[in-house]
Motif scaffolding. Sequence first.
Motif, PDB file in Angstrom:
ATOM      1  N   SER A  36       0.825  -1.209   0.000  1.00 53.52           N
ATOM      2  CA  SER A  36       0.000   0.000   0.000  1.00 53.52           C
ATOM      3  C   SER A  36       0.859   1.258   0.000  1.00 53.52           C
ATOM      4  N   ASN A  37       1.987   1.242   0.736  1.00 47.56           N
ATOM      5  CA  ASN A  37       2.869   2.409   0.735  1.00 47.56           C
ATOM      6  C   ASN A  37       3.509   2.624  -0.632  1.00 47.56           C
ATOM      7  N   LEU A  38       3.946   1.555  -1.282  1.00 48.07           N
ATOM      8  CA  LEU A  38       4.572   1.680  -2.600  1.00 48.07           C
ATOM      9  C   LEU A  38       3.575   2.208  -3.631  1.00 48.07           C
ATOM     10  N   LEU A  39       2.333   1.739  -3.542  1.00 48.19           N
ATOM     11  CA  LEU A  39       1.301   2.235  -4.462  1.00 48.19           C
ATOM     12  C   LEU A  39       0.988   3.700  -4.183  1.00 48.19           C
ATOM     13  N   LYS A  40       0.948   4.070  -2.910  1.00 55.12           N
ATOM     14  CA  LYS A  40       0.689   5.470  -2.561  1.00 55.12           C
ATOM     15  C   LYS A  40       1.814   6.370  -3.060  1.00 55.12           C
ATOM     16  N   TYR A  41       3.053   5.899  -2.947  1.00 50.13           N
ATOM     17  CA  TYR A  41       4.181   6.680  -3.458  1.00 50.13           C
ATOM     18  C   TYR A  41       4.020   6.924  -4.960  1.00 50.13           C
ATOM     19  N   LEU A  42       3.689   5.889  -5.700  1.00 50.63           N
ATOM     20  CA  LEU A  42       3.518   6.048  -7.146  1.00 50.63           C
ATOM     21  C   LEU A  42       2.350   6.973  -7.460  1.00 50.63           C
ATOM     22  N   TYR A  43       1.281   6.894  -6.675  1.00 50.04           N
ATOM     23  CA  TYR A  43       0.158   7.805  -6.875  1.00 50.04           C
ATOM     24  C   TYR A  43       0.596   9.245  -6.636  1.00 50.04           C
TER      25      TYR A  43
END
Length: 365
Positions: A92-99
């Motif tokens: 979830s953190n990696l996806l949030k970073y990309l977002y």
Amino acid sequence: MENHQKIQIESKEYFVTDSIQNLRAEDSFIYRKNKLKIFKGNGESRKYVGSYTDSSGERLSDFFEYKNWGQSISNVREYTPIQQGTCFFSKSNLLKYLYDARIEYQKQEQVYKFDISEFYSSNLESITQIPEEKIFFSIYDVSDFANSKLSRGYIRSNDNIWNVWRKIVLPKISYLSILKLLPVIGNKENQKPLFYFRILLDYQFRSIVHPKLIGTTSEFEIIQKQKRESTKSISRLGSEQFRRRVIDHMPQCPFTKVSDEKLLIASHIKPYSVCIREGREEQAVDYLNGLSLTPTYDKLFDQGYITFKDNGDLICGTLLSAYTWERLNINPNSKNNLRIFPEGRQEYLDYHRKFVFQDDINDLF
């Protein structure tokens, strides 16, 4: 232990016993396709975490529970284990970073060697396809040698997730945060700590406030041409009215109890620029989309270090140290922390929690 902040990951509660914050993504670490044009080289896979001999060296050793930084008999680089299988990234953190970084990928403000927009989809797919939420890995000591003049502590990993995060992270504007965790339930003396690695983006480069969206000449370049003049009128005529109505409705800062209007900022809950981009000018000047805050607390809220629940209760993120929270006179664990009056603000607060607040809100409820 009860004084430590708690977070929840996959329905399990942990104490945050320590943290290392603001480890910049230095150029020497950056994957070659993400490098800035002004720098040479291909990047190395070891990440700097601090000096191991200066005044902070003891703390670095205590944090990782490892004392033998840079020690090698033959002065040949060795992979000395520091923590085996106790470190993890969260999907979830990696996806949030990309977002958060998507606009920088698409409309680069920095000057890169390559057009990094070509890599966004493949990077997103590589994270999306990860089956588990917590991706565990081991770290090794690959520091400067202890008998050299340098004493820089470096870590790296041979696990695939290490290469994955190197490929998505952008230089200068990204940083690494590491939380040291112990489970809330269980015998603490026999528990090994976990190390939660998170990547984050500088506030001004997050997609909600990216310079390329705001524009260099006018904030209104990004909206449809036919709305431009009316939007400018709102900006000129509505800003003071917005401030006046926010302060009338909320006449003091909830943190400091200061009511002197000279020190109060009418801070938007849902950012002004987002309201304009969405064509929601009425939200940009809605007094319920504002909080009266003194400058320090305005910045904490504006840049997503704190937020509020729908019932008005304060939520503190995990990007600041316990020492900083103490200096701010905020106890992140207190059930009696201050609150705001949330009536009519729920839609704006929901946006702030989802898109402005820098932590995963589900970890902190």
